[in-house]
Design an enzyme around this catalytic site. Structure first.
Site, mmCIF file in Angstrom:
data_model
loop_
_atom_site.group_PDB
_atom_site.id
_atom_site.type_symbol
_atom_site.label_atom_id
_atom_site.label_comp_id
_atom_site.label_asym_id
_atom_site.label_seq_id
_atom_site.Cartn_x
_atom_site.Cartn_y
_atom_site.Cartn_z
ATOM 1 C CG ASP A 1 -1.991 1.045 1.144
ATOM 2 O OD1 ASP A 1 -2.044 1.775 0.139
ATOM 3 O OD2 ASP A 1 -2.792 1.149 2.098
ATOM 4 C CB ALA A 2 3.506 2.138 -2.180
ATOM 5 C CE LYS A 3 -3.562 5.170 0.268
ATOM 6 N NZ LYS A 3 -2.982 4.146 1.185
ATOM 7 N NE ARG A 4 6.392 4.931 -3.652
ATOM 8 C CZ ARG A 4 6.393 4.829 -2.335
ATOM 9 N NH1 ARG A 4 5.295 5.127 -1.667
ATOM 10 N NH2 ARG A 4 7.463 4.440 -1.672
#
Length: 273
Positions: free
Chosen positions: A94-97
Site C-alpha cells: 500500500d504505497a499509493k505511488r
C-alpha cells in the site's frame, strides 16, 4: 499471483479478508520493543496466527518509511517471510505511488521485482502514462485509487464533470488502458451505497475495500452490492485486528478477531452460491 489463483484461495479459505499490517511502535505490545526488530516480530506473530484466515496482507509503506532504513528493512523481512512461508497469500504494497512513465517503471520494479509484492496501490491523478508502466508487469496487479474511505475523499473524487462524478470517470477511463485486466480498484467501505453503480462500470474487477471495522464500514452492506460471481472483493481490516490485544497474547487475540470476520465472510459466500 494472478487473479485465478486469488479466486482459488478465496474458495479454499472461505474468506476474502485482507489484513493491513500498519505497524506503529507506540501501539504494539511493550514486551516486543526490546526485540532486535520489533516491527518484524510483531508482523511475524500476526501473520503466523492469521494466515489460514486471510487471503491477503497489506503493509502500508508509510508505517515503515517513517522509521528510515530500519523500517524499510522490516518491510523487506516481512514480505520475504510471507513469500517464503505462505506463498499462497496475496500481498499488497500500500504505497499509493504514481508519477510520469520512467519514474513509475522504477516504482514498479521496486515493489514487483525487488520486494516481490503481488500488487501495489497507485494514484490515478497523472493518467495513463503514470499507471501503464505498472500494468506492464505480468501476473502482477495494480490497485488504482477510485473512491477512498477518508473524510475528504469526495473533495475531488465526488466532483461532477459534464457527465458524471470524477471517480466514475477514473473507473471508465482506466478499463480502456493497456493491460487493464491487471487492475483492481480501491473503493472505501464507508461509501457502501456507491457499490451498486460501481459494479455497473467494473462488474468483473476485484475491489480492495478499506474501512471495515475501525472506520465504521459495514461488511454486509458492502457485500450486498459489491460481490460478483468470483467474489470480487478484498475486505481490509487493520487496526481492528492487529491492535485487538496489547499483552503477550496479542497474536491470539488478533486471530480471534480475524476469525469473526472470516466466519461472517464464509456465511456470506455460502448464501451467494
Amino acid at each position: 499471483m494472478n487473479k485465478q489463483e486469488l479466486i482459488a484461495q478465496i474458495q479454499k479459505k472461505k474468506s476474502f479478508l485482507c489484513i493491513g499490517l500498519d505497524v506503529d511502535l507506540t501501539k504494539i505490545p511493550t514486551h516486543l520493543i526490546a526485540k532486535e526488530d520489533p516491527i518484524f516480530e510483531f508482523n511475524k506473530q500476526i501473520i503466523d496466527a492469521t494466515h489460514h484466515l486471510a487471503v491477503a496482507y497489506k503493509p502500508n509503506t508509510a508505517f515503515y518509511e517513517a522509521y528510515g532504513i530500519k523500517g524499510w528493512q522490516s518491510l523487506e523481512k516481512t514480505i520475504n517471510y510471507i513469500n517464503a512461508n505462505y506463498p499462497e497469500v496475496f500481498t499488497i504494497a500500500d504505497a499509493k505511488r504514481g508519477d510520469i512513465g520512467n519514474t513509475s517503471t522504477m516504482y514498479a520494479k521496486a515493489f514487483f521485482e525487488d520486494l516481490n509484492f503481488d500488487s501495489v496501490t497507485v494514484a490515478p491523478y497523472m493518467g495513463s502514462d503514470s499507471v501503464e508502466p505498472f500494468l506492464a508487469f505480468e501476473d502482477k496487479t495494480t490497485i488504482l485509487l477510485a473512491l477512498t474511505s477518508n473524510k475528504g475523499g469526495l473533495d475531488f473524487q465526488g466532483l461532477k464533470t459534464d457527465k458524471q462524478e470524477v471517480y466514475k470517470e477514473v473507473l471508465k477511463t482506466a478499463i480502456t488502458w493497456k493491460n487493464s485486466e491487471n487492475l483492481m480498484f480501491v473503493v472505501g467501505a464507508t461509501k457502501a451505497e456507491y457499490f451498486e453503480e460501481i459494479r455497473q462500470i467494473v462488474p468483473n474487477h476485484f475491489l480492495l475495500v478499506p474501512g471495515v471495522g475501525a472506520q465504521g464500514g459495514n461488511l454486509q452492506d458492502v457485500c450486498k452490492y459489491g460481490l460478483n460471481k468470483d467474489c470480487g472483493l478484498l475486505i481490509n481490516s487493520s487496526r481492528g485486528i492487529i491492535y485487538a490485544g496489547s499483552d503477550e497474547n496479542f497474536a491470539k487475540t488478533a486471530q480471534q478477531e480475524a476469525l469473526k470476520l472470516q466466519q461472517e465472510m464464509e456465511q456470506i459466500l455460502n448464501e451467494n452460491n
